[in-house]
Design a protein around this motif. Structure first.
Motif, PDB file in Angstrom:
ATOM      1  N   LEU A   1      11.779  -7.911  -2.655  1.00  0.00           N
ATOM      2  CA  LEU A   1      12.184  -6.593  -3.122  1.00  0.00           C
ATOM      3  C   LEU A   1      11.540  -6.233  -4.465  1.00  0.00           C
ATOM      4  N   ASN A   2      11.084  -7.222  -5.207  1.00  0.00           N
ATOM      5  CA  ASN A   2      10.537  -7.022  -6.544  1.00  0.00           C
ATOM      6  C   ASN A   2       9.274  -6.159  -6.488  1.00  0.00           C
ATOM      7  N   PRO A   3       9.287  -4.962  -7.108  1.00  0.00           N
ATOM      8  CA  PRO A   3       8.132  -4.060  -7.010  1.00  0.00           C
ATOM      9  C   PRO A   3       6.947  -4.451  -7.901  1.00  0.00           C
ATOM     10  N   PHE A   4       7.031  -5.567  -8.606  1.00  0.00           N
ATOM     11  CA  PHE A   4       5.943  -6.024  -9.470  1.00  0.00           C
ATOM     12  C   PHE A   4       4.697  -6.294  -8.640  1.00  0.00           C
ATOM     13  N   THR A   5       3.544  -5.999  -9.198  1.00  0.00           N
ATOM     14  CA  THR A   5       2.271  -6.222  -8.517  1.00  0.00           C
ATOM     15  C   THR A   5       1.649  -7.520  -9.022  1.00  0.00           C
ATOM     16  N   PHE A   6       1.332  -8.420  -8.086  1.00  0.00           N
ATOM     17  CA  PHE A   6       0.666  -9.679  -8.387  1.00  0.00           C
ATOM     18  C   PHE A   6      -0.791  -9.564  -7.976  1.00  0.00           C
ATOM     19  N   ILE A   7      -1.696 -10.001  -8.829  1.00  0.00           N
ATOM     20  CA  ILE A   7      -3.113  -9.952  -8.515  1.00  0.00           C
ATOM     21  C   ILE A   7      -3.491 -11.249  -7.816  1.00  0.00           C
ATOM     22  N   ILE A   8      -3.945 -11.146  -6.569  1.00  0.00           N
ATOM     23  CA  ILE A   8      -4.391 -12.311  -5.816  1.00  0.00           C
ATOM     24  C   ILE A   8      -5.871 -12.566  -6.109  1.00  0.00           C
ATOM     25  N   ASN A   9      -6.679 -11.523  -6.027  1.00  0.00           N
ATOM     26  CA  ASN A   9      -8.074 -11.565  -6.474  1.00  0.00           C
ATOM     27  C   ASN A   9      -8.439 -10.128  -6.840  1.00  0.00           C
ATOM     28  N   LYS A  10      -9.694  -9.879  -7.202  1.00  0.00           N
ATOM     29  CA  LYS A  10     -10.017  -8.538  -7.699  1.00  0.00           C
ATOM     30  C   LYS A  10      -9.948  -7.453  -6.619  1.00  0.00           C
ATOM     31  N   TYR A  11      -9.824  -7.833  -5.341  1.00  0.00           N
ATOM     32  CA  TYR A  11      -9.745  -6.855  -4.265  1.00  0.00           C
ATOM     33  C   TYR A  11      -8.399  -6.836  -3.544  1.00  0.00           C
ATOM     34  N   THR A  12      -7.529  -7.804  -3.847  1.00  0.00           N
ATOM     35  CA  THR A  12      -6.264  -7.920  -3.129  1.00  0.00           C
ATOM     36  C   THR A  12      -5.108  -8.098  -4.095  1.00  0.00           C
ATOM     37  N   TYR A  13      -4.103  -7.229  -3.941  1.00  0.00           N
ATOM     38  CA  TYR A  13      -2.881  -7.314  -4.746  1.00  0.00           C
ATOM     39  C   TYR A  13      -1.699  -7.514  -3.806  1.00  0.00           C
TER      40      TYR A  13
ATOM     41  N   GLY B   1     -10.770   0.638  -3.793  1.00  0.00           N
ATOM     42  CA  GLY B   1     -11.277  -0.470  -2.991  1.00  0.00           C
ATOM     43  C   GLY B   1     -10.371  -1.690  -3.040  1.00  0.00           C
ATOM     44  N   ILE B   2      -9.063  -1.440  -3.091  1.00  0.00           N
ATOM     45  CA  ILE B   2      -8.092  -2.529  -3.221  1.00  0.00           C
ATOM     46  C   ILE B   2      -7.188  -2.570  -1.991  1.00  0.00           C
ATOM     47  N   LEU B   3      -6.870  -3.777  -1.540  1.00  0.00           N
ATOM     48  CA  LEU B   3      -5.944  -4.010  -0.443  1.00  0.00           C
ATOM     49  C   LEU B   3      -4.618  -4.467  -1.045  1.00  0.00           C
ATOM     50  N   TYR B   4      -3.544  -3.759  -0.715  1.00  0.00           N
ATOM     51  CA  TYR B   4      -2.197  -4.131  -1.164  1.00  0.00           C
ATOM     52  C   TYR B   4      -1.481  -4.819  -0.008  1.00  0.00           C
ATOM     53  N   TYR B   5      -1.010  -6.030  -0.269  1.00  0.00           N
ATOM     54  CA  TYR B   5      -0.244  -6.783   0.713  1.00  0.00           C
ATOM     55  C   TYR B   5       1.224  -6.704   0.320  1.00  0.00           C
ATOM     56  N   SER B   6       2.085  -6.396   1.291  1.00  0.00           N
ATOM     57  CA  SER B   6       3.522  -6.337   1.048  1.00  0.00           C
ATOM     58  C   SER B   6       4.230  -6.699   2.349  1.00  0.00           C
ATOM     59  N   GLU B   7       5.539  -6.615   2.334  1.00  0.00           N
ATOM     60  CA  GLU B   7       6.332  -6.797   3.545  1.00  0.00           C
ATOM     61  C   GLU B   7       7.332  -5.653   3.621  1.00  0.00           C
ATOM     62  N   GLY B   8       7.727  -5.319   4.840  1.00  0.00           N
ATOM     63  CA  GLY B   8       8.670  -4.232   5.015  1.00  0.00           C
ATOM     64  C   GLY B   8       9.120  -4.121   6.457  1.00  0.00           C
ATOM     65  N   ASN B   9       9.803  -3.041   6.734  1.00  0.00           N
ATOM     66  CA  ASN B   9      10.332  -2.790   8.071  1.00  0.00           C
ATOM     67  C   ASN B   9       9.346  -1.932   8.843  1.00  0.00           C
ATOM     68  N   VAL B  10       9.145  -2.280  10.123  1.00  0.00           N
ATOM     69  CA  VAL B  10       8.169  -1.545  10.923  1.00  0.00           C
ATOM     70  C   VAL B  10       8.751  -0.966  12.207  1.00  0.00           C
ATOM     71  N   GLY B  11      10.057  -0.950  12.338  1.00  0.00           N
ATOM     72  CA  GLY B  11      10.643  -0.349  13.534  1.00  0.00           C
ATOM     73  C   GLY B  11      11.469  -1.319  14.337  1.00  0.00           C
ATOM     74  N   ARG B  12      11.363  -1.217  15.632  1.00  0.00           N
ATOM     75  CA  ARG B  12      12.179  -2.020  16.543  1.00  0.00           C
ATOM     76  C   ARG B  12      11.268  -2.914  17.388  1.00  0.00           C
ATOM     77  N   THR B  13      11.768  -4.093  17.713  1.00  0.00           N
ATOM     78  CA  THR B  13      11.023  -4.994  18.587  1.00  0.00           C
ATOM     79  C   THR B  13      11.963  -5.549  19.657  1.00  0.00           C
TER      80      THR B  13
END
Length: 189
Positions: free
Chosen positions: A89-101, A150-162
């Protein structure tokens, strides 16, 4: 600095009975969850605070029938909840590399599932089952792009029903007193 406080209150009740070749159990759980979260800011970024409260009823139960000394059948049904971990839930952004957060998602909701399973057991050796579940607010990884930067943001969330259907078979054998073997085959779609 992420400050998080969560309270979960629950009330459980269940009944169990046996009648001839039938065994039955029914239960009901009520849960109330409330949390407050605060991502402290700095000179460049303001504080970010959010909170959420939710509650629900979670029934469950099973019925089994002992056909004879070797065979039994059962039906199990229940509703479950899975909560996102507070770190997600923490909205803080972590830098994984210069193209991925990587960033948390303060809008992440719990997922709720209904599960039903039909099972057969032969002695205590072979167990087979077929199951079905449906999950609302399904958790998944999310990949969002900021094409301007040119940055990719990785997160987790809800995507509907399965929906999931599963088949399983388990074999438990003990060829010697000192050795037991468990083999399991599972198929999910």
């Amino acid at each position: 600095h992420f400050l998080y406080k969560e309270n979960i209150h629950a009330l459980y009740s269940s009944l169990e009975t046996k009648y001839r070749k039938f065994s039955l159990q029914a239960g009901l759980r009520y849960e109330y969850t409330g949390y407050d979260a605060n991502q402290l800011g700095n000179v460049l970024q303001k504080d970010s605070a959010f909170s959420r409260n939710y509650s629900g009823l979670f029934p469950s139960g099973y019925i089994s029938y002992q056909v004879d000394s070797s065979n039994s059948f059962s039906v199990t049904i229940g509703r479950r909840i899975d909560r996102p971990a507070f770190q997600k839930l923490n909205p803080f952004t972590f830098i994984i590399n210069k193209y991925t957060y990587q960033t948390g998602n303060p809008f992440f909701l719990p997922q709720y599932s209904w599960n039903i399973e039909l099972g057969h057991q032969y002695k205590s050796i072979v167990t087979t089952s077929v199951s079905y579940s449906t999950i609302k607010n399904y958790f998944s990884q999310l990949f969002l792009t900021d094409t301007a930067k040119g940055i990719l943001y990785y997160s987790e969330g809800n995507v509907g029903r399965t929906h999931n259907i599963g088949l399983s078979a388990t074999l438990i054998v003990s060829p010697f007193k000192w050795w037991s073997l468990t083999a399991q085959a599972v198929f999910n779609h």
